[in-house]
Design an enzyme around this catalytic site. Structure first.
Site, short mmCIF file in Angstrom:
data_model
loop_
_atom_site.label_atom_id
_atom_site.label_comp_id
_atom_site.label_asym_id
_atom_site.label_seq_id
_atom_site.Cartn_x
_atom_site.Cartn_y
_atom_site.Cartn_z
N LYS A 176 -5.87 70.68 -24.23
CA LYS A 176 -5.03 70.38 -23.06
C LYS A 176 -5.49 69.06 -22.46
O LYS A 176 -6.56 68.99 -21.84
CB LYS A 176 -5.12 71.47 -21.99
CG LYS A 176 -4.01 71.32 -20.93
CD LYS A 176 -4.32 72.00 -19.62
CE LYS A 176 -5.12 71.12 -18.71
NZ LYS A 176 -4.38 69.89 -18.23
N GLU A 251 -19.21 68.82 -19.79
CA GLU A 251 -19.67 67.45 -19.51
C GLU A 251 -18.98 67.05 -18.22
O GLU A 251 -17.78 66.83 -18.18
CB GLU A 251 -19.31 66.52 -20.67
CG GLU A 251 -20.06 65.20 -20.62
CD GLU A 251 -19.22 64.08 -20.05
OE1 GLU A 251 -19.44 63.75 -18.85
OE2 GLU A 251 -18.36 63.55 -20.75
N CYS A 285 -17.58 58.56 -16.25
CA CYS A 285 -18.60 59.48 -15.74
C CYS A 285 -20.00 58.91 -15.91
O CYS A 285 -20.92 59.27 -15.17
CB CYS A 285 -18.49 60.83 -16.44
SG CYS A 285 -18.53 60.74 -18.24
N GLU A 381 -20.04 61.23 -6.31
CA GLU A 381 -19.38 60.50 -7.40
C GLU A 381 -18.03 59.96 -6.91
O GLU A 381 -17.15 60.73 -6.55
CB GLU A 381 -19.16 61.41 -8.62
CG GLU A 381 -18.54 60.65 -9.78
CD GLU A 381 -18.29 61.53 -11.00
OE1 GLU A 381 -18.52 61.06 -12.12
OE2 GLU A 381 -17.87 62.68 -10.81
#
Length: 479
Positions: A176, A251, A285, A381
């Site tokens: 997906k 992750e 990331c 983040e």
């Protein structure tokens, strides 16, 4: 309304959603809808899982010899390579990254499939000599159905990191892609059909995290879940998969530390620092979003760093000169600008950058100083082209600053002192440490993070262990 449509690829066919629902697919640079995609619901997810379940339980794919399976995966890689311009164009159109970077990503995607095709083909089990008149050995068989949920920042490449090892080891897969970037992964599904893969080996389910993604992770016919995305969503994915004890590989987010010591090669350090935070408009990331510079070189480094950031060519991602383009969506643009807008109130200084004032979803390369370590832009983040800079006076201080985060995906350090390089790399709490470089990946090595950056590792034998079921076979031989 556009005529371009990206459906689900299920059981060897591209199909609409059962209820006919669709959603808009945007071009973030032009801020226009360029396609429609099928909006997956629970029934579509169930149909995709059922197809992959049947393909694993009854189909030929997990029963192929390793050489034959490797050849099939290479055929898919061949088609991807032949269509690399199309795939890169889709990622640039759909996500906004410069075309040269998208083309590079497609090349790495192709290599992911080739590597894992060969890795499983050439892998051997272990033997365990015994003195008791028995012979023991191990073998590694596929686990079953894999649900692979991939993010929007590297649409094709991140999907390939999951799909390639999963299918190479004989599993079937429902992938997906992000609802923001369904285009290139849908084409990957089409290419799998063209390559002659049995129906159900690679199914593509388009749609939002809820209900499409959540329906996948909660389905007890799914044997493994691999997810890349935010830490908050990762916790939801893990809880969902735990309901049927499906192992997960996560992750997740990062707040990468970049440590520049006084003996660093400044030209090299500045070049990689720019790459680490501003490549892909900071939507990585692994981005080096926390920069720590030794006090002895701070002023000189910052002068060079700011000049290099301001020299990046900003513009149309299809222009070959462009190095930096818009963010991937209006929603993400609003998120990133909210962090930058709050810097002044938190006591920080925006040295350069900030949101463009031309109506685009562009945040220019942004460098921030003087920010307290408790400020949101420092410790959360941002996932954008925003670098927070601090100075340090000792190695111990640098390590302490770098490790002062709930994340632990990666870190960088720049030094010409070999002993310091090894010493500091060992002390940094991160899944990957790059020394005097960034974003270099050997697919044999472990990839993943600690803390809020994830669970597990993938790559090489680590992918083998996640996507296979190790089995011990014990034989009596003394009669």
């Amino acid at each position: 309304m556009t005529d371009t449509f990206f459906g689900h690829v299920i059981d060897g066919e591209e199909v609409p959603s059962v209820d006919g629902a669709t959603f808009d697919v945007w071009n973030p640079w032009t801020q226009e809808v360029f396609a429609q995609a099928a909006e997956g619901g629970p029934e579509d997810a169930a149909r995709a899982v059922a197809s992959s379940r049947k393909a694993f339980d009854e189909g030929p794919w997990p029963r192929l010899g390793r050489v034959e399976r490797a050849a099939a995966v290479h055929r898919l890689a061949d088609l991807m390579e032949a269509r690399s311009d199309e795939l890169a164009t889709l990622d640039t159109t759909n996500m906004g990254k410069p075309f040269a970077q998208a083309k590079h990503d497609v090349g790495r995607s192709v290599q992911n499939f080739r590597f894992f095709a060969d890795h499983q083909r050439d892998h051997t089990g272990e033997t365990y000599p015994m003195d008791s008149g028995h012979h023991t050995y191990s073998e590694y068989g596929p686990v079953g159905v894999v649900a692979a949920i991939s993010p929007w920042n590297f649409p094709l490449m991140m999907a390939s990191w999951k799909v390639a090892p999963a299918i190479a080891w004989g599993n079937t897969c429902v992938v997906k892609p992000s609802e923001d970037t369904p285009a290139s992964v849908t084409v990957l599904g089409r290419l799998a059909v063209e390559a002659g893969f049995p129906p159900g080996v690679i199914n593509v389910l388009n749609g939002h995290g809820t209900p499409a993604g959540s329906s996948l992770t909660a389905d007890d016919r799914v044997d493994r879940v691999t997810f890349t995305g935010s830490s908050a969503t990762g916790k939801v994915v893990m809880a969902s998969a735990a309901g049927h004890l499906a192992p997960v590989s996560l992750e997740l987010g990062g707040k990468g530390a970049n440590v520049v010591f006084e003996d660093a090669d400044l030209d090299n350090a500045v070049r990689w620092t720019v790459e680490a935070i501003f490549r892909n408009s900071g939507q990585v990331c692994l981005a080096g979003s926390r920069l720590f510079v030794a006090s002895a070189i701070y002023d000189e480094f910052m002068e060079r760093f700011v000049a290099a950031a301001e020299a990046l060519t900003v513009g149309d991602p299809f222009d070959p000169a462009t190095k930096f383009a818009s963010l991937a969506s209006k929603r993400h643009f609003d998120k990133v600008t909210s962090y930058v807008d709050g810097v002044g109130a938190d006591g920080g200084t925006v040295v350069t950058g900030g949101a463009a004032d031309d109506g685009t979803w562009l945040v220019r390369p942004t460098i921030i100083t003087d920010l307290p370590r408790t400020a949101p832009a420092y410790c959360e983040e941002i996932f954008g082209p925003v670098c927070v800079v601090n100075r340090f006076d000792s190695e111990d201080e640098a390590v302490g600053l770098a490790n002062d985060t709930r994340y632990g995906l990666n870190a960088m350090l720049f030094t010409e002192n070999l002993s310091r390089a090894h010493r500091v790399a060992s002390r940094l709490r991160a899944g990957t440490v790059w020394v005097n470089c960034f974003f270099i990946r050997d697919l044999r090595t472990p990839f993943g993070g600690v803390g809020d950056s994830g669970v597990g590792r993938e790559g090489g034998n680590f992918s083998k262990e996640f996507f296979t079921e190790p089995k011990a076979v014990v034989m009596q031989i003394n009669r």
